[in-house]
Motif scaffolding. Structure first.
Motif, mmCIF file in Angstrom:
data_model
loop_
_atom_site.group_PDB
_atom_site.id
_atom_site.type_symbol
_atom_site.label_atom_id
_atom_site.label_comp_id
_atom_site.label_asym_id
_atom_site.label_seq_id
_atom_site.Cartn_x
_atom_site.Cartn_y
_atom_site.Cartn_z
ATOM 1 N N SER A 27 34.945 -35.439 13.752
ATOM 2 C CA SER A 27 33.631 -35.738 13.200
ATOM 3 C C SER A 27 33.182 -34.659 12.224
ATOM 4 N N LEU A 28 33.379 -33.389 12.578
ATOM 5 C CA LEU A 28 32.954 -32.284 11.721
ATOM 6 C C LEU A 28 33.767 -32.212 10.432
ATOM 7 N N LEU A 29 35.064 -32.519 10.525
ATOM 8 C CA LEU A 29 35.952 -32.393 9.368
ATOM 9 C C LEU A 29 36.032 -33.660 8.525
ATOM 10 N N GLY A 30 35.462 -34.747 9.027
ATOM 11 C CA GLY A 30 35.517 -36.000 8.287
ATOM 12 C C GLY A 30 36.906 -36.596 8.252
ATOM 13 N N ILE A 31 37.636 -36.462 9.366
ATOM 14 C CA ILE A 31 38.983 -37.008 9.461
ATOM 15 C C ILE A 31 39.055 -37.973 10.638
ATOM 16 N N GLN A 32 40.156 -38.700 10.738
ATOM 17 C CA GLN A 32 40.342 -39.622 11.844
ATOM 18 C C GLN A 32 40.593 -38.852 13.139
ATOM 19 N N LYS A 33 40.072 -39.379 14.232
ATOM 20 C CA LYS A 33 40.379 -38.804 15.540
ATOM 21 C C LYS A 33 41.883 -38.855 15.769
ATOM 22 N N ALA A 34 42.431 -37.810 16.352
ATOM 23 C CA ALA A 34 43.863 -37.673 16.636
ATOM 24 C C ALA A 34 44.684 -37.332 15.410
ATOM 25 N N THR A 35 44.024 -37.026 14.258
ATOM 26 C CA THR A 35 44.746 -36.513 13.097
ATOM 27 C C THR A 35 45.373 -35.163 13.453
ATOM 28 N N LEU A 36 46.551 -34.903 12.894
ATOM 29 C CA LEU A 36 47.213 -33.628 13.184
ATOM 30 C C LEU A 36 46.430 -32.463 12.598
#
Length: 252
Positions: A206-215
């Protein structure tokens, strides 16, 4: 939960990469339905789902709620340099890194004083579990966009009552661990870093603006004084947004 890294899913993920590399699927294109992909490749929909989840975690694909799975738009990665030369007097290392890339580096932070050290942090800081620390969480930004996270833990008995007790407050705010410690007579002589790959937590995503479980790469970094006293900082770097480069000085 079955692993996404089954042989069938890995083979299908490689086929997806080939289709993207050969421009059969372009950035922003929606993928065919799982049923259609499964029929074309002779696999079940669970295999298709696992292959897609693997590539979503690697930033190759992206899932859009209620819409489907798409080929991810390529994003220029930020180079994060790990080097003994990063710490310069009066210069914040992250801002220096971003300036070298032609980007504006900044960060947002929150500091909590007198936080009991959990067992793992206490062990790495040479403290007893529950000893009080100053904990500061950071969200680092490049041109206003988040690119990495970190959490700094510093023992209260090291900085309490000094001008550097708050990493982002006072006359040495934002100066970095080495320079702040020098201001109170503590010489940081070296650091040890242990990079570990893992998947992002829901909060990190959420903080990084990426998908959950992204490496992501979780760097367990510990600074040591010349007396062997440790000060600890953790860094979380998303691999889709950043590349980590280690610069190793050679003494002739």
């Amino acid at each position: 939960m079955p692993s996404a890294r089954t042989p069938e899913a890995l083979r299908l993920a490689d086929e997806f990469r080939r289709l993207i590399a050969e421009h059969m699927w372009a950035p922003g294109d929606p993928l065919p339905s799982r049923t259609q992909i499964g029929q074309e490749h002779g696999v079940g929909e669970n295999v298709v789902r696992r292959a897609q989840e693997l590539l979503i975690s690697q930033g190759v694909l992206e899932g859009r709620a209620g819409s489907g799975t798409y080929v991810a738009e390529p994003r220029q990665r930020v180079r994060v340099v790990r080097s003994s030369a990063r710490e310069q007097p009066g210069v914040a290392p992250f801002r220096a890194d971003m300036k070298a890339l032609g980007r504006q580096g900044d960060w947002e932070s929150r500091t909590d004083a007198k936080v009991p050290a959990p067992a793992d942090i206490a062990a790495r800081l040479g403290l007893a579990e529950g000893d009080l620390c100053v904990r500061t969480t950071y969200e680092f930004l490049a041109n206003g966009k988040p690119v990495q996270l970190s959490t700094s833990w510093e023992p209260c008995d090291l900085t309490a009552g000094t001008l550097v007790v708050l990493p982002e407050g006072g006359p040495h705010a934002g100066a970095g661990v080495v320079n702040r410690m020098a201001a109170i007579g503590v010489t940081v002589s070296h650091a040890v870093e242990q990079p570990e790959p893992r998947t992002a937590t829901a909060e990190e995503a959420s903080l990084l603006g990426i998908q959950k479980a992204t490496l992501v790469t979780h760097i367990r970094r510990t600074y040591y004084s010349d007396q062997g006293r440790p000060v600890e900082t953790d860094i979380v770097v998303p691999t889709a947004l950043c590349e980590i480069v280690y610069e190793i000085p050679i003494n002739p």
